[in-house]
Every structure is written in structure tokens, then in C-alpha cells.
Design a protein around this motif. Structure first.
Motif, PDB file in Angstrom:
ATOM      1  N   SER A 412       0.789  -1.239   0.077  1.00 43.92           N
ATOM      2  CA  SER A 412       0.188  -0.110  -0.266  1.00 43.92           C
ATOM      3  C   SER A 412       0.898   1.221  -0.020  1.00 43.92           C
ATOM      4  O   SER A 412       0.637   2.208  -0.805  1.00 43.92           O
ATOM      5  N   ILE A 413       1.953   1.108   0.733  1.00 43.79           N
ATOM      6  CA  ILE A 413       2.869   2.379   0.734  1.00 43.79           C
ATOM      7  C   ILE A 413       3.655   2.578  -0.297  1.00 43.79           C
ATOM      8  O   ILE A 413       3.710   3.584  -1.120  1.00 43.79           O
ATOM      9  N   SER A 414       4.074   1.385  -1.058  1.00 45.84           N
ATOM     10  CA  SER A 414       4.759   1.197  -2.107  1.00 45.84           C
ATOM     11  C   SER A 414       3.764   1.756  -3.380  1.00 45.84           C
ATOM     12  O   SER A 414       4.314   2.836  -4.336  1.00 45.84           O
ATOM     13  N   TYR A 415       2.618   1.699  -3.299  1.00 50.27           N
ATOM     14  CA  TYR A 415       1.665   2.197  -4.327  1.00 50.27           C
ATOM     15  C   TYR A 415       1.652   3.685  -4.213  1.00 50.27           C
ATOM     16  O   TYR A 415       1.562   4.289  -5.374  1.00 50.27           O
ATOM     17  N   GLY A 416       1.552   4.152  -3.153  1.00 49.23           N
ATOM     18  CA  GLY A 416       1.402   5.591  -2.869  1.00 49.23           C
ATOM     19  C   GLY A 416       2.646   6.258  -3.214  1.00 49.23           C
ATOM     20  O   GLY A 416       2.609   7.267  -3.747  1.00 49.23           O
ATOM     21  N   ILE A 417       3.849   5.555  -2.912  1.00 47.68           N
ATOM     22  CA  ILE A 417       5.060   6.226  -3.224  1.00 47.68           C
ATOM     23  C   ILE A 417       5.150   6.598  -4.796  1.00 47.68           C
ATOM     24  O   ILE A 417       5.536   7.663  -5.299  1.00 47.68           O
ATOM     25  N   GLY A 423       3.645   8.075 -11.226  1.00 48.33           N
ATOM     26  CA  GLY A 423       3.699   6.719 -11.911  1.00 48.33           C
ATOM     27  C   GLY A 423       2.445   5.974 -11.248  1.00 48.33           C
ATOM     28  O   GLY A 423       1.606   6.284 -10.731  1.00 48.33           O
ATOM     29  N   THR A 424       2.726   4.809 -11.876  1.00 43.65           N
ATOM     30  CA  THR A 424       1.836   3.511 -11.422  1.00 43.65           C
ATOM     31  C   THR A 424       2.526   2.181 -11.076  1.00 43.65           C
ATOM     32  O   THR A 424       3.776   2.253 -11.469  1.00 43.65           O
ATOM     33  N   LEU A 425       1.757   1.573 -10.140  1.00 43.94           N
ATOM     34  CA  LEU A 425       2.316   0.214  -9.776  1.00 43.94           C
ATOM     35  C   LEU A 425       1.252  -0.719  -9.932  1.00 43.94           C
ATOM     36  O   LEU A 425       0.157  -0.706  -9.418  1.00 43.94           O
ATOM     37  N   PHE A 436       5.175  -7.409 -10.915  1.00 39.82           N
ATOM     38  CA  PHE A 436       4.957  -5.894 -10.520  1.00 39.82           C
ATOM     39  C   PHE A 436       5.356  -5.203 -11.363  1.00 39.82           C
ATOM     40  O   PHE A 436       6.776  -5.442 -11.758  1.00 39.82           O
ATOM     41  N   THR A 437       4.708  -4.434 -12.076  1.00 37.65           N
ATOM     42  CA  THR A 437       5.405  -3.299 -13.055  1.00 37.65           C
ATOM     43  C   THR A 437       5.140  -1.997 -12.327  1.00 37.65           C
ATOM     44  O   THR A 437       4.115  -1.339 -12.157  1.00 37.65           O
ATOM     45  N   ILE A 438       6.364  -1.123 -12.543  1.00 38.58           N
ATOM     46  CA  ILE A 438       6.378   0.143 -12.129  1.00 38.58           C
ATOM     47  C   ILE A 438       6.499   0.980 -13.389  1.00 38.58           C
ATOM     48  O   ILE A 438       7.542   0.708 -14.339  1.00 38.58           O
ATOM     49  N   ALA A 439       5.765   1.994 -13.625  1.00 36.01           N
ATOM     50  CA  ALA A 439       5.748   2.891 -14.736  1.00 36.01           C
ATOM     51  C   ALA A 439       5.974   4.206 -14.272  1.00 36.01           C
ATOM     52  O   ALA A 439       5.358   4.712 -13.547  1.00 36.01           O
ATOM     53  N   LEU A 440       7.088   4.862 -14.629  1.00 37.53           N
ATOM     54  CA  LEU A 440       7.448   6.183 -14.318  1.00 37.53           C
ATOM     55  C   LEU A 440       7.552   7.227 -15.530  1.00 37.53           C
ATOM     56  O   LEU A 440       8.044   6.687 -16.578  1.00 37.53           O
TER      57      LEU A 440
END
Length: 443
Positions: A412-417, A423-425, A436-440
Motif C-alpha cells: 500500500s505504501i509502495s503504491y502511494g510512493i 507513476g503507477t504500480l 509487479f510493474t512500475i511505470a514512471l
């Protein structure tokens, strides 16, 4: 009344009521209808009209018998009650939470007599669903259920009390609820309980995030103080190794092993110094502004900090970072926190599996550009996440780990960061595991 029955009707008489009566008479069927009727002087009253057909000895209907009763007072009482209920519901709708009323039955059980309409907005359940037997036990968190069920008996005869518990929303996510209870004995001598529920999920999440931030700040203070003390002996060790390396006879083959050892000492002290400097700024992440940053550098920094955990879990890491990755908009340290959480979770997923000989434990980190974004995928082969659980993994306090081994706030914290960086998680099951995909955004 001074009028024939046909003339008892007026402009206020319901057309629907007249049709019901007419249709019944045409079919020689009995009918009962409440009708607004008129007196000769024009005043109105409500009548309960009952009409029944009468048949002769051969079964032929010959006429009707009608009984008409003035029910004006009853009707006015019903309207007043309806208005009072509407006013009550309107008042309850302005409450900041959901109101419940319970009564204790002769067998000692508590029965939920009323739940206000806000219940559906809070939990997804309608008030009618909440009156079903076992509704609370089915959706309350197992660790909180018995404690809450014991509250009504303990509340009677005492001032109001407050408690907090977890409750599963109809869509499956967990809510934190604060309940304020007040018990009393009504005029009939029956113990009853009034309770108001309010949603404090966001409050809990912010409190946990604040505690998390405080820990990071404390870590920053501690490591800043330690940095000076540790860097001094490290600098002495590195300098001594450098001097010894310069004094070695490079032409003497017998000194080659000594040279390799000294070079290793110099390299390891430099690595320790980098780690100390990195930890020193780790707690200052939230004060740093977002800006262009090197994604690959953040990946390597996170993996350096996780080196011990990866070794203990016997997990290998494969990096597939495109050589032409552009800079992204973000903050290095929080991004490293997110990557550490994702990689550590993958290690935990592998550790939770039963030993399987010959099975390779591997985490793949892959980064590439896609239009105006850079995507970073963290993929494991640790079995994946159940499909019914997947939509809830970013919910606060949701965890698939055993009790005591997870707060349910990491993702949840990672999603908010990541969201704060623009970006999106996201998460998805892939063959054999999870990705898990991080988009910045590109800087």
C-alpha cells in the motif's frame, strides 16, 4: 352525508382507487379500498370501503353489500408516522457514521433491530442484509470478532465506550471501523444498545505512514551519527592498504597474491563507505524533491542493500535493463524502498514454498521504454497470487503472510510512493509467478 355514493368522490379521490373498485364490480369480485371521500359541505374524510357480491340460491349474483367505515384518524396517524420516520431517516443521514440499535433477547442473544441507510455506503451491505443471522461474525476479522461480540453485555450500565476493529467490505477489502457504544435499559425493561460505526481506515493508514516516516527519520539521525565514526576507521584501513600496495615490489611474482588481497581490501572498504553514505541519506528521502533520476542506479543500489537477504533465501537476480534507458521523474531513495519491498516479498514467497530439489529461485528485473514512460518489471516464479486475492493486494492492512509476519502496509505504501511520483504500480500473475510493474514518466 347528504349525497348518493357516486357523488361521494371528488377531485382528490384517487383514480387508481376508483379503477380498482370498478374492475372488481365488473368481475363480481369482493374489494376493499381506502378512499378519500367528500361530504355534502365539501369537507373530506378517509373511508375504508368494503364491497362484497351476494348470490342467490342458484349461484347467480344479484347485488352487492357495502360497508363503509371512517378511518380518518387512523390514516392521519399513519401519515404522521411516515413523516416522522422520514424526518428520522433524514436526520440519521446527516450523522458521520452508521447507527445501529440492538436489543437483548430473553435467551441472552443480541438482535440487531435497526441499521441506518449509510451502512451500504460504508460496507457495501444493505441494512436488510445486516439483519441476517451471523452477518457480523461472517465479515468481522477473526482476531476481533469475539472481543466485539462480548461488548454489548459489558456496556449495559456503563458510560459509552469506543473500540476499533477490522471488518471486510462486501467487495472483499478490509476496513478499520471505530465503534462507539452506549447501553441502556428501555421503558419496557429490555436492555438495548446504540452503536455508531465510522470508517477510520485512512486514519490508520496515515498513522502507519507517519510511524514509517518517523522510523526513517530516526534511521537518518542514527546513521548520520554513525557515518563519521565508521568512515574514519574505514578511511584508515583503505589508506593503509593503498600505502602497502604502493610499497609492494611489482616485479616480484611472489607478491601477486598479496597484491590481490590488498586490492580486495580497498574495494570492500570503498563498498562499505558507499553503503554507509547511502544509509545516511535513506531517512531524508521524503524531504527530497522529485526530479530526473537514473533508474538503473536505483535498481543497483536497492539490490546492494538486499544482498544478504538474497543470499539467505538462495535467490538469484537477473537484470535486463535496456542500455538506452532515459532518465525518469522520481526520487531515488523512495524508489529504492519500493524495489526493496518488491524483491523482499519475492524472497519471502520463495521461502514460504516447500523445498524442491533442483528448482532455481530467480527474480528478474527488466526495464524498457514505452512511449513517454519507462517500465520496470519485477518478476518471480514463486507460484503467483490467488486470483481472488490479487485485486486487494494494494489495500491497506491486507496481507497474505501469516499473523505476525506482515503489517499489510508494504504494498500500500509502495503504491502511494509511485503514485506520488506521477507513476503507477500494478501486479499481475504470469506463468509460474507474479510480475509487479512500475511505470514512471520520462524526464
Amino acid at each position: 352525508m347528504g349525497l348518493t355514493p357516486r357523488l361521494l368522490q371528488g377531485h382528490g379521490t384517487s383514480n387508481k382507487a376508483r379503477r380498482n373498485i370498478r374492475n372488481a364490480l365488473n368481475k363480481w369480485q369482493p374489494v376493499r379500498q381506502a378512499v378519500l371521500t367528500y361530504r355534502k359541505d365539501g369537507s373530506t374524510f378517509w373511508s375504508d370501503l368494503r364491497i362484497s357480491p351476494v348470490a342467490d340460491s342458484e349461484g347467480w349474483f344479484t347485488h352487492w353489500v357495502s360497508i363503509q367505515r371512517d378511518v380518518t384518524l387512523e390514516r392521519e396517524a399513519e401519515l404522521a408516522r411516515a413523516e416522522a420516520l422520514a424526518e428520522r431517516d433524514s436526520m440519521l443521514a446527516r450523522l458521520p457514521g452508521v447507527l445501529f440499535r440492538f436489543e437483548r433477547q430473553p435467551d441472552g442473544r443480541w438482535f440487531r433491530r435497526y441499521a441506518s441507510a449509510q451502512l451500504e455506503a460504508l460496507t457495501g451491505f444493505t441494512p436488510a442484509e445486516a439483519t441476517q443471522l451471523g452477518w457480523f461474525q461472517e465479515h468481522a476479522h477473526p482476531e476481533d470478532c469475539d472481543r466485539i461480540l462480548a461488548l454489548p453485555d459489558a456496556t449495559i450500565g456503563h458510560p459509552e465506550s469506543a473500540t476499533e476493529f477490522r471488518f471486510r467490505h462486501k467487495d472483499g477489502r478490509w476496513l478499520w471501523i471505530r465503534g462507539i457504544q452506549r447501553g441502556q435499559v428501555n421503558g419496557a425493561g429490555v436492555p438495548e444498545l446504540m452503536s455508531i460505526w465510522t470508517d477510520i481506515t485512512r486514519e490508520k493508514q496515515l498513522a502507519e505512514q507517519l510511524a514509517h516516516s518517523a522510523k526513517l527519520a530516526q534511521l537518518g539521525e542514527v546513521t548520520t551519527g554513525m557515518a563519521h565514526e565508521l568512515n574514519q576507521p574505514l578511511a584508515t584501513i583503505s589508506m593503509a592498504a593503498d600505502i602497502m600496495l604502493l610499497q609492494l615490489d611489482t616485479a616480484d611474482p611472489a607478491m601477486a597474491p598479496m597484491r590481490e588481497r590488498l586490492e580486495k581490501i580497498i574495494g570492500q572498504t570503498a563498498r562499505m563507505a558507499n553503503l554507509i553514505d547511502h544509509m545516511r541519506i535513506f531517512g531524508r528521502a521524503e524531504s527530497l524533491p522529485a526530479g530526473p533520476m537514473d533508474l538503473a542506479k536505483a535498481v543497483h543500489a536497492a539490490l546492494d542493500l538486499l544482498n544478504s537477504k538474497l543470499t539467505l533465501s538462495s535467490v538469484q537476480v537477473t537484470l535486463e535493463l535496456a542500455a538506452d534507458l532515459p532518465a525518469v521523474v522520481g526520487i531515488a531513495i523512495p524508489l529504492e524502498q519500493v524495489l526493496m519491498n518488491l524483491v523482499a516479498n519475492a524472497c519471502d514467497a520463495y521461502d514460504a514454498q516447500p523445498p524442491r530439489g533442483g528448482t532455481e529461485r530467480r527474480i528478474r528485473l527488466r526495464a524498457w521504454r514505452e512511449a513517454d514512460r519507462v517500465l520496470l518489471e519485477v518478476r518471480d516464479a514463486a507460484g503467483g497470487i490467488p486470483e481472488d486475492v490479487l485485486p486487494r493486494i494494494f489495500d491497506p492492512f491486507f496481507t497474505t503472510k501469516p499473523v505476525g509476519q506482515g503489517t499489510g502496509l508494504g504494498l500500500s505504501i509502495s503504491y502511494g510512493i509511485i503514485q506520488d511520483m506521477g507513476g503507477t504500480l500494478t501486479a499481475a500473475n504470469v506463468p509460474g509467478g507474479t510480475a509487479f510493474t512500475i511505470a514512471l514518466p520520462v524526464a
